[in-house]
Design a protein around this motif. Structure first.
Motif, PDB file in Angstrom:
ATOM      1  N   THR A  49       2.667  59.791  18.010  1.00  0.00           N
ATOM      2  CA  THR A  49       2.283  59.720  19.412  1.00  0.00           C
ATOM      3  C   THR A  49       1.529  60.977  19.827  1.00  0.00           C
ATOM      4  O   THR A  49       1.476  61.965  19.094  1.00  0.00           O
ATOM      5  CB  THR A  49       3.519  59.537  20.312  1.00  0.00           C
ATOM      6  N   GLY A  75      -6.879  59.225  25.997  1.00  0.00           N
ATOM      7  CA  GLY A  75      -5.899  58.162  25.857  1.00  0.00           C
ATOM      8  C   GLY A  75      -6.463  56.963  25.112  1.00  0.00           C
ATOM      9  O   GLY A  75      -5.806  56.404  24.223  1.00  0.00           O
ATOM     10  N   GLU A 133      -5.417  55.562  21.393  1.00  0.00           N
ATOM     11  CA  GLU A 133      -5.093  54.139  21.213  1.00  0.00           C
ATOM     12  C   GLU A 133      -5.926  53.551  20.078  1.00  0.00           C
ATOM     13  O   GLU A 133      -5.395  52.865  19.187  1.00  0.00           O
ATOM     14  CB  GLU A 133      -5.361  53.403  22.527  1.00  0.00           C
ATOM     15  N   VAL A 179       1.115  57.169  24.143  1.00  0.00           N
ATOM     16  CA  VAL A 179       0.530  58.393  24.696  1.00  0.00           C
ATOM     17  C   VAL A 179       1.373  58.821  25.893  1.00  0.00           C
ATOM     18  O   VAL A 179       1.880  57.989  26.646  1.00  0.00           O
ATOM     19  CB  VAL A 179      -0.942  58.207  25.120  1.00  0.00           C
ATOM     20  N   ILE A 186      -1.158  59.058  36.100  1.00  0.00           N
ATOM     21  CA  ILE A 186      -0.380  58.301  35.124  1.00  0.00           C
ATOM     22  C   ILE A 186      -0.662  56.808  35.286  1.00  0.00           C
ATOM     23  O   ILE A 186      -0.835  56.081  34.303  1.00  0.00           O
ATOM     24  CB  ILE A 186       1.125  58.600  35.283  1.00  0.00           C
ATOM     25  N   LEU A 239      -4.031  56.030  33.794  1.00  0.00           N
ATOM     26  CA  LEU A 239      -3.987  55.965  32.333  1.00  0.00           C
ATOM     27  C   LEU A 239      -3.336  54.665  31.874  1.00  0.00           C
ATOM     28  O   LEU A 239      -3.784  54.052  30.898  1.00  0.00           O
ATOM     29  CB  LEU A 239      -3.215  57.165  31.785  1.00  0.00           C
ATOM     30  N   LYS A 240      -2.305  54.231  32.579  1.00  0.00           N
ATOM     31  CA  LYS A 240      -1.647  52.977  32.237  1.00  0.00           C
ATOM     32  C   LYS A 240      -2.617  51.805  32.339  1.00  0.00           C
ATOM     33  O   LYS A 240      -2.583  50.870  31.515  1.00  0.00           O
ATOM     34  CB  LYS A 240      -0.434  52.769  33.144  1.00  0.00           C
ATOM     35  N   VAL A 289      -5.162  52.283  29.198  1.00  0.00           N
ATOM     36  CA  VAL A 289      -4.580  52.123  27.856  1.00  0.00           C
ATOM     37  C   VAL A 289      -3.589  50.980  27.924  1.00  0.00           C
ATOM     38  O   VAL A 289      -2.526  51.103  28.533  1.00  0.00           O
ATOM     39  CB  VAL A 289      -3.902  53.434  27.407  1.00  0.00           C
ATOM     40  N   VAL A 308       2.519  53.861  27.624  1.00  0.00           N
ATOM     41  CA  VAL A 308       2.066  55.063  28.327  1.00  0.00           C
ATOM     42  C   VAL A 308       3.279  55.688  29.002  1.00  0.00           C
ATOM     43  O   VAL A 308       3.980  55.021  29.774  1.00  0.00           O
ATOM     44  CB  VAL A 308       0.984  54.728  29.371  1.00  0.00           C
ATOM     45  N   CYS A 310       4.288  52.947  34.452  1.00  0.00           N
ATOM     46  CA  CYS A 310       4.332  53.502  33.104  1.00  0.00           C
ATOM     47  C   CYS A 310       5.531  52.929  32.347  1.00  0.00           C
ATOM     48  O   CYS A 310       6.447  52.365  32.940  1.00  0.00           O
ATOM     49  CB  CYS A 310       4.369  55.029  33.127  1.00  0.00           C
TER      50      CYS A 310
END
Length: 384
Positions: A149, A167, A171, A178, A198, A201-202, A205, A210, A231
């Motif tokens: 990770t 990220g 992946e 991540v 966050i 990013l979720k 990815v 996440v 997340c």
């Protein structure tokens, strides 16, 4: 203490199934075997070692080889690696796998410490996007069936954000998850973590978990982070300093079986004593273990009625008997002090300009001179 609860949300990282979506963040000088064992006695989750320098591991530095050891009670076993050279990191991963040192490996791209970033490591490295992708790709291949990770920050500063790109690169490279500490390197540990990042990013990815990190001081904070960002899990760092039982609160909050904690002064004193005992065992040296636990005194007894003389004594104790004598003077029935014991603990500091190699931000690529300079980033021993 009352703790909000959320529906049970187990977490899967590669082949590893966790009953609760909780990870202990690597912290230099803190998350050694002793502290990991203590946290595990209270709760559940994945407990990661303090940062291990890849070159020191490859060269089998004595202190580094000690840091990668796990107690027989630790499962799954987790090690975090730091480095800047793809080949060296891959070699370190191969050693961990071949010699069965861990069940999970994490790569550090989040450290904001100047001695790391000024040589292009830690939170500075994802700016060099090809190098970042190469490191993760080679490490994943070297790890084989062991899940690998990535932990990172938002970027160097608000003008040089890298977390979405990094990220997605992680992946694509085959990382099993991540984790994002929702601050930039320049913010260090100051202010408030940007949980919205966050969530971003979720959304970006989508095929691997996440995890969110930053400002989780209580189980309620963890529940709120997951509800707000969607997340898949939380990474807990400074919030558990002096409160290893936070992992019990987290387990209960996410639907796992856990014994409720009544954090009287006696309860806290017993936890502190257990921590000292485990450190003595870890270092195989009573004086060393008792000296190491001194850094935890203020965190454990934050907000509790512990006089200055006792605090000073604990910060100077060199034997378990000395610690026992001092703890014996406490009012064990003193109740949990509420807000005075809550909130931020550990380092915070102020925003600062990130120390970077000369002309680092002028290009996303690595030149020959920069590559030579970066090799010095791996000369430090582990844990720092």
């Amino acid at each position: 203490m009352t703790v909000a609860t959320a529906p049970a949300r187990p977490l899967r990282i590669g082949p590893i199934d966790l009953d609760v979506p909780v990870v202990l963040a690597p912290m230099a000088g803190i998350t050694n075997t002793a502290f990991r064992r203590l946290c595990r006695e209270y709760g559940a989750g994945l407990y990661v070692s303090e940062m291990i320098t890849s070159r020191a591991l490859v060269e089998r530095n004595e202190s580094t080889m000690r840091l990668i050891r796990h107690h027989e009670s630790e499962t799954p076993r987790s090690i975090q690696l730091y480095g800047v050279d793809p080949a060296t990191i891959a070699d370190a991963v191969r050693i961990i796998v071949a010699e069965d040192h861990a069940d999970h490996i994490d790569l550090n791209f989040g450290c904001p410490v100047p001695k790391v970033t000024r040589r292009g490591g830690g939170a500075a490295l994802p700016w060099k996007n090809r190098l970042f992708a190469d490191i993760v790709t080679q490490a994943v291949k070297a790890a084989g069936d062991i899940p690998l990770t990535v932990k990172m920050r938002k970027g160097i500063d608000h003008d040089h954000l890298t977390f979405i790109e990094a990220g997605r690169a992680a992946e694509d490279a085959g990382a099993a998850a991540v984790a994002l500490h929702a601050r930039t390197a320049g913010e260090y540990y100051s202010g408030h973590a940007d949980w919205n990042a966050i969530g971003e990013l979720k959304q970006a990815v989508t095929s691997i978990p996440v995890l969110g990190n930053g400002d989780i001081w209580s189980a309620d904070d963890a529940v709120r982070m997951m509800e707000q960002t969607d997340c898949d899990g939380v990474v807990v760092g400074r919030g558990c300093l002096g409160r290893p039982w936070l992992f019990g609160d987290l387990a209960a909050a996410f639907g796992a079986e856990s014994t409720p904690v009544d954090a009287t002064l006696g309860f806290v004193a017993d936890a502190f004593r257990r921590h000292a005992e485990l450190l003595v065992e870890f270092f195989d040296d009573e004086d060393h273990g008792c000296r190491d636990v001194r850094k935890h005194v203020a965190w454990y007894f934050k907000g509790y009625p512990v006089g200055g003389d006792i605090r000073t004594g604990l910060a100077m104790a060199s034997s378990l008997q000395h610690i026992d004598d001092l703890l014996g003077q406490l009012d064990r029935d003193a109740p949990y002090p509420g807000a005075d014991a809550e909130g931020q603990r550990g380092r915070a500091g102020r925003p600062k300009r990130t120390a970077l190699p000369d002309k680092w931000l002028e290009s996303r690529e690595i030149g020959e001179s920069t590559s030579e300079m970066m090799r010095g980033a791996e000369t430090e021993n582990s844990g720092g």
